[in-house]
Each structure stands twice: as C-alpha cells, then as structure tokens.
Design a protein around this motif. Sequence first.
Motif: not given
Length: 296
Positions: A61-70, A82-87, A102-113
């Motif tokens: 019946i209800e979903v409330r939240g905030r997402m911050v992405l950098s 970097t991303q944080r999602l609170v619901t 919460r998630s974080l990632s780094q990507e370059q030249n066909g590589r992804f962490q």
Amino acid sequence: RAATEVIMRIRNTVRLAIMFGLPIWPSVATALSDEPDIELVPHQAVYNLTLHHSAPGSNVIEVRGRMVLSLRVSPCPGYAITQRLVTQVTDLDGKSAITDMRSLSQEQNGRFQFGNTQYLDRRLRNEVVGRAAHQPGNATEVTINKPKKRKLKLEGQPLFPTQHSLAILQAAKAGRHVMVANIYDGSDSGNAFLEATTVVGKPIAPGAGRALPPVENGGSLDDTVSWPISVGYFDKRKPTKSDEGLPKYEMSYRLYSNGVTRNLLINYGNFSISGELNHIEFFEPTKCTAPKTRRK
C-alpha cells in the motif's frame, strides 16, 4: 511478506538510476571512440521514490524512499559510481520494513569492480563484492569474492553499466529507436545476466523541461536535449515458460545528453515505483595525479 517481496525486487535493480540497453557493437570501445561528444557529466543526484501503482493481490500500500547517486569521472580510474537507496515499504496489515542498500563500482577498459550491501531494519542481510572482465575469445569472467568466493563464465561480452549508458546516448544521438543488448551489472548477488530491449523516443528539444517540477541546481537541464527511454529487462539465466515473452521488470525515464536521468518509473508487474529528481550537483572531472616517489 509484501515488504520482503518489494525489497528483493528493488535490491535487484539497485543500479537503476544512471546505468539505466543496446546492441553489443563489434567493438563497444571503438564505436564509442568515434563519438567524442558523448560523455557522462560527473554529478550527484537525489531522487524521491514513491509507490506509483499497486495491482490487486500485490499487498503493497505504500513505498517511500530516497536514492542518492554520485558519478565521478577520471581518465585514470575511469568511472566511479556510489549509490545509496533507502526505502520504507508498508503492506495491507500496516507492517513496515526499512531497507538501506548501498553500492559502489568502478569501471574502465572492459573491467568492472562492484560491491553491494543490504541492510534490513538496520541489520546487515547481504553483502556481495566482485569483479568482471571481458576476455579474449568473446567471453566474460566474473569473480565473486564475498560472501563466498566463486567464478562465473558469461557468454559474449555484455555491456557493463557505464558502457550501457554511453551506448544509449550514442543510439539516441544517432536516431536509432529499437535496440537489444546483454548486460551485466553485478546485481542479484552477482548472478544477474540480463537481456535488455530498449526503445528510444523522439528527442525532446531544450526548453521543454520548464514544464516539469523545478530541480534544485538543475537549471542547466532546461537547456539540454533529452529523450524518453523505455527498457524491458529479461533474465537470460533463469528463463521460465510461464514468463516467456514477459520482462523481469520494465523501466522508463527521461535521459539527458549529459547522462542525467529523471522521471523514473520502474514496473515490476503487480506494482510500480516512480522516482523524481529533486536535487543535483555537478562536479568537474577528476584529474590524474602521478604517484609520489620516495626520495632515496
């Protein structure tokens, strides 16, 4: 139960803000290098999330939240996100659950962490850390380090999140309207291997955004061309006959030529969530710095 259902579905789309498909070109890097005007602008965006629709039987019946992405951009480490999602999810019985993803990632030249953590009512429930890399011979190797070390082999070279976003912009600027891609973003405990069918609408001329709700520090978006985007995501690893032809979830949004998104709508079938951009801050690209050498 309803809260858990929503939490699991949102968790599997935690990277939805900016890495929102597309043909896998013979060489993604080569194709993108031919379009020097295509780039993602470093920024931090804040989105408010609400329940858009709940079908009978969903029990939500209800979903409330905030997402911050950098998004940070540098020629050295490449793209860092970097991303944080609170619901907070409430069911028909009035029971609520709060998730913090919460998630974080780094990507370059066909590589992804990547690294993803999930808290449920302030208790750690899940943590996944891994990396993926395109390999010679049209293959991709995935290594999961947490919670348990294991390896996955993916067929072909699926687009990683930033490649995905750059390819969407390339297709939009080239006037392409329907595209298909394989995508790997580290979601679903590192198991998700998705096929995305993307529809790109007609470009929206600068100035049309003035009819939308104002965005703090977002005045420059009014002068930026954008496109309506719609993507259906299909699970390549767990196809079922009952779901044949139906996407795992669908997403629509408005994509600006600098990589910023707004007017998000994520449809899971029996419920959907909307996200509205309400604040944005732009950054300068990070410069490379040479490592310091010790004096002898």
